[in-house]
Design an enzyme around this catalytic site. Sequence first.
Site, mmCIF file in Angstrom:
data_model
loop_
_atom_site.group_PDB
_atom_site.id
_atom_site.type_symbol
_atom_site.label_atom_id
_atom_site.label_comp_id
_atom_site.label_asym_id
_atom_site.label_seq_id
_atom_site.Cartn_x
_atom_site.Cartn_y
_atom_site.Cartn_z
ATOM 1 N N ASP A 31 18.232 3.932 -32.763
ATOM 2 C CA ASP A 31 17.382 4.248 -31.845
ATOM 3 C C ASP A 31 17.773 5.343 -30.907
ATOM 4 O O ASP A 31 18.990 5.455 -30.515
ATOM 5 C CB ASP A 31 17.327 2.927 -30.734
ATOM 6 C CG ASP A 31 15.880 2.884 -29.729
ATOM 7 O OD1 ASP A 31 15.070 2.192 -29.868
ATOM 8 O OD2 ASP A 31 16.235 3.589 -28.890
ATOM 9 N N ASN A 86 8.389 -5.921 -29.596
ATOM 10 C CA ASN A 86 7.531 -6.034 -28.520
ATOM 11 C C ASN A 86 6.074 -5.888 -29.089
ATOM 12 O O ASN A 86 5.710 -4.750 -29.798
ATOM 13 C CB ASN A 86 7.975 -4.940 -27.449
ATOM 14 C CG ASN A 86 9.450 -5.084 -27.221
ATOM 15 O OD1 ASN A 86 9.738 -6.129 -26.806
ATOM 16 N ND2 ASN A 86 10.318 -4.247 -26.815
ATOM 17 N N GLN A 93 6.086 -2.566 -25.346
ATOM 18 C CA GLN A 93 5.979 -1.666 -26.476
ATOM 19 C C GLN A 93 5.431 -0.399 -26.065
ATOM 20 O O GLN A 93 4.492 -0.149 -25.183
ATOM 21 C CB GLN A 93 4.750 -2.307 -27.230
ATOM 22 C CG GLN A 93 4.527 -1.579 -28.632
ATOM 23 C CD GLN A 93 3.507 -2.161 -29.493
ATOM 24 O OE1 GLN A 93 2.790 -3.051 -29.203
ATOM 25 N NE2 GLN A 93 3.456 -1.566 -30.760
ATOM 26 N N SER A 94 6.237 0.613 -26.379
ATOM 27 C CA SER A 94 5.960 1.929 -26.137
ATOM 28 C C SER A 94 5.362 2.841 -27.175
ATOM 29 O O SER A 94 4.721 3.956 -27.177
ATOM 30 C CB SER A 94 7.100 2.692 -25.331
ATOM 31 O OG SER A 94 8.086 2.756 -26.170
ATOM 32 N N HIS A 99 7.549 -1.979 -35.458
ATOM 33 C CA HIS A 99 9.018 -1.860 -35.455
ATOM 34 C C HIS A 99 9.758 -2.870 -35.138
ATOM 35 O O HIS A 99 9.341 -3.723 -34.180
ATOM 36 C CB HIS A 99 9.643 -0.412 -34.426
ATOM 37 C CG HIS A 99 9.262 -0.484 -33.225
ATOM 38 N ND1 HIS A 99 7.779 -0.185 -32.899
ATOM 39 C CD2 HIS A 99 9.626 -0.710 -32.148
ATOM 40 C CE1 HIS A 99 7.640 -0.238 -31.622
ATOM 41 N NE2 HIS A 99 8.741 -0.456 -31.031
ATOM 42 N N HIS A 101 13.411 -4.094 -33.517
ATOM 43 C CA HIS A 101 14.626 -3.536 -33.153
ATOM 44 C C HIS A 101 15.719 -4.543 -33.566
ATOM 45 O O HIS A 101 15.581 -5.826 -33.565
ATOM 46 C CB HIS A 101 14.656 -3.706 -31.750
ATOM 47 C CG HIS A 101 13.797 -2.977 -30.407
ATOM 48 N ND1 HIS A 101 14.033 -1.690 -29.983
ATOM 49 C CD2 HIS A 101 12.410 -3.235 -30.342
ATOM 50 C CE1 HIS A 101 12.999 -1.280 -29.417
ATOM 51 N NE2 HIS A 101 11.885 -2.021 -29.501
HETATM 52 P P1 5GP Z 1 9.316 -0.177 -27.876
HETATM 53 O O1 5GP Z 1 9.478 0.399 -26.498
HETATM 54 O O2 5GP Z 1 7.807 0.043 -28.558
HETATM 55 O O3 5GP Z 1 9.617 -1.663 -28.196
HETATM 56 O O4 5GP Z 1 10.439 0.497 -28.695
HETATM 57 C C1 5GP Z 1 10.348 1.861 -29.234
HETATM 58 C C2 5GP Z 1 11.667 2.590 -29.207
HETATM 59 O O5 5GP Z 1 11.581 3.730 -29.947
HETATM 60 C C3 5GP Z 1 12.358 2.684 -28.013
HETATM 61 O O6 5GP Z 1 13.740 1.773 -27.887
HETATM 62 C C4 5GP Z 1 12.666 4.146 -27.787
HETATM 63 O O7 5GP Z 1 14.008 4.302 -27.497
HETATM 64 C C5 5GP Z 1 12.897 4.599 -29.514
HETATM 65 N N1 5GP Z 1 12.151 5.793 -29.490
HETATM 66 C C6 5GP Z 1 11.282 6.532 -28.995
HETATM 67 N N2 5GP Z 1 11.202 7.716 -29.336
HETATM 68 C C7 5GP Z 1 12.128 8.005 -30.422
HETATM 69 C C8 5GP Z 1 12.472 8.922 -31.276
HETATM 70 O O8 5GP Z 1 11.773 10.032 -31.051
HETATM 71 N N3 5GP Z 1 13.298 8.736 -32.069
HETATM 72 C C9 5GP Z 1 14.310 7.718 -31.968
HETATM 73 N N4 5GP Z 1 15.303 7.525 -32.805
HETATM 74 N N5 5GP Z 1 13.869 6.628 -31.087
HETATM 75 C C10 5GP Z 1 12.900 6.656 -30.583
#
Ligand code: 5GP
Length: 113
Positions: A31, A86, A93-94, A99, A101
């Site tokens: 991440d 998430n 979730q962003s 995915h 984690h």
């Molecule tokens: P979410 O917020 O959807 O549960 O998790 C998305 C994750 O993707 C976040 O922890 C964020 O730091 C990671 N992330 C977002 N953009 C990138 C990227 O360009 N490269 C990597 N390695 N991780 C990313």
Amino acid sequence: MKNDCLFCAIAAGEIPSSKVYEDELCYAFFDIAPQAPVHFLVIPKEHIGSVAEVNGDNSPVVAHIFEVIAKVARELGLESYRVVSNVGEQAGQSVHHLHFHVLSGRDMTWPPG
Ligand code: 5GP
Ligand code: ZN
């Protein structure tokens, strides 16, 4: 591959990432904003929006991802870790590509915030 999907582009190698593991079905990478000393993500190569889009047709890749998580965690020597996915904005979730984690290396609280 879905247009304008960040994780489709990462899985295809179009956007660089720090690879942890790869096979024909899934891709794992660290991440970019780690929330623990070890924090990597495991994604299917095919586009699935979130856990909410898992169904009878695509669930084999999810089972495979969990085998990969167990194997990679073993290889990294992780004795304790948390697996999180998430779903939806309220849950945090962003990125709208499924995915998981994998977080490890520090004490964790329960319930999560
Ligand atoms: P979410 O917020 O959807 O549960 O998790 C998305 C994750 O993707 C976040 O922890 C964020 O730091 C990671 N992330 C977002 N953009 C990138 C990227 O360009 N490269 C990597 N390695 N991780 C990313
Ligand atoms: Zn995608």
